[in-house]
Design a protein around this motif. Structure first.
Motif, short mmCIF file in Angstrom:
data_model
loop_
_atom_site.label_atom_id
_atom_site.label_comp_id
_atom_site.label_asym_id
_atom_site.label_seq_id
_atom_site.Cartn_x
_atom_site.Cartn_y
_atom_site.Cartn_z
N THR A 69 11.30 9.43 3.79
CA THR A 69 12.74 9.19 3.88
C THR A 69 13.07 8.35 5.10
OG1 THR A 69 13.25 11.24 2.71
CG2 THR A 69 15.02 10.29 4.05
N TYR A 70 12.42 8.64 6.23
CA TYR A 70 12.65 7.85 7.44
C TYR A 70 12.35 6.37 7.18
CZ TYR A 70 11.63 5.32 11.62
OH TYR A 70 11.60 4.32 12.56
N PHE A 71 11.22 6.07 6.53
CA PHE A 71 10.89 4.67 6.27
C PHE A 71 11.85 4.04 5.26
CE2 PHE A 71 6.76 5.78 8.23
CZ PHE A 71 6.76 4.80 9.21
N MET A 123 0.85 -1.18 0.00
CA MET A 123 0.00 0.00 0.00
C MET A 123 0.89 1.23 0.00
SD MET A 123 -2.43 1.40 3.08
CE MET A 123 -4.04 0.84 2.60
N SER A 124 0.61 2.14 -0.89
CA SER A 124 1.37 3.38 -0.96
C SER A 124 0.56 4.49 -0.31
CB SER A 124 1.67 3.72 -2.43
OG SER A 124 2.40 4.90 -2.49
N LEU A 125 1.13 5.10 0.71
CA LEU A 125 0.44 6.17 1.43
C LEU A 125 1.06 7.52 1.09
CD1 LEU A 125 0.26 4.49 4.96
CD2 LEU A 125 -1.54 4.60 3.24
N PRO A 126 0.27 8.59 1.12
CA PRO A 126 0.79 9.93 0.83
C PRO A 126 1.53 10.51 2.05
CG PRO A 126 -1.55 10.06 1.32
CD PRO A 126 -1.18 8.59 1.33
N LEU A 127 2.77 10.06 2.25
CA LEU A 127 3.56 10.49 3.40
C LEU A 127 4.34 11.75 3.08
CD1 LEU A 127 5.03 7.02 4.43
CD2 LEU A 127 3.06 8.20 5.45
N PRO A 128 4.49 12.66 4.04
CA PRO A 128 5.35 13.81 3.84
C PRO A 128 6.78 13.33 3.55
CG PRO A 128 4.04 14.07 5.84
CD PRO A 128 3.85 12.67 5.35
N VAL A 161 1.05 1.18 6.69
CA VAL A 161 -0.24 0.66 6.23
C VAL A 161 -1.42 1.57 6.58
CG1 VAL A 161 0.50 -1.75 6.17
CG2 VAL A 161 -0.48 -0.82 8.28
N GLY A 162 -1.18 2.59 7.38
CA GLY A 162 -2.25 3.52 7.74
C GLY A 162 -1.68 4.80 8.30
N LEU A 163 -2.47 5.87 8.21
CA LEU A 163 -2.00 7.13 8.78
C LEU A 163 -3.16 8.02 9.18
CD1 LEU A 163 -1.84 9.99 6.77
CD2 LEU A 163 -0.70 8.27 5.39
#
Length: 108
Positions: free
Chosen positions: A11-13, A1-6, A65-67
């Protein structure tokens, strides 16, 4: 699953999944605080050391997987699978953002 992360969280992940640990300077503030397993790590050198130690101790992968977001606070639920007791586990990564950097991260 691709999440819209800042960007700093993404980068952290990437670092958590084996990317160059030196990238810590790109995603954390100079005086950032990370709390993991009851231990606190402050600043780039301590955070890099913590990441190196974790990667030496176990082989693992982390998949967001979730935010949820509340202002500058972002909580990412991640599935962590690896060579550690109890794998797989679901962990919450609570990020406090300061502009385009992570000011603090608590993992639980």
């Amino acid at each position: 699953m691709s999440l819209p992360l800042p960007a700093p969280v993404s980068t952290y992940f990437e670092i958590s999944n084996g990317s160059d640990i030196a990238q810590v300077t790109r995603c954390f503030t100079d005086d950032a605080l990370v709390v993991d397993e009851g231990q606190a790590y402050r600043g780039h050198a301590a955070i890099q050391s913590w990441q190196r130690d974790a990667q030496k101790k176990f082989a693992y992968s982390v998949e967001p997987v979730g935010l949820s977001r509340n202002g500058d606070r972002l909580t990412v639920t991640a599935s962590v699978v690896g060579s550690f007791p109890g794998s797989p586990v679901q962990l919450y990564h609570v990020f406090d953002l300061a502009g385009d950097r992570i000011r603090s991260l608590e993992i639980g």
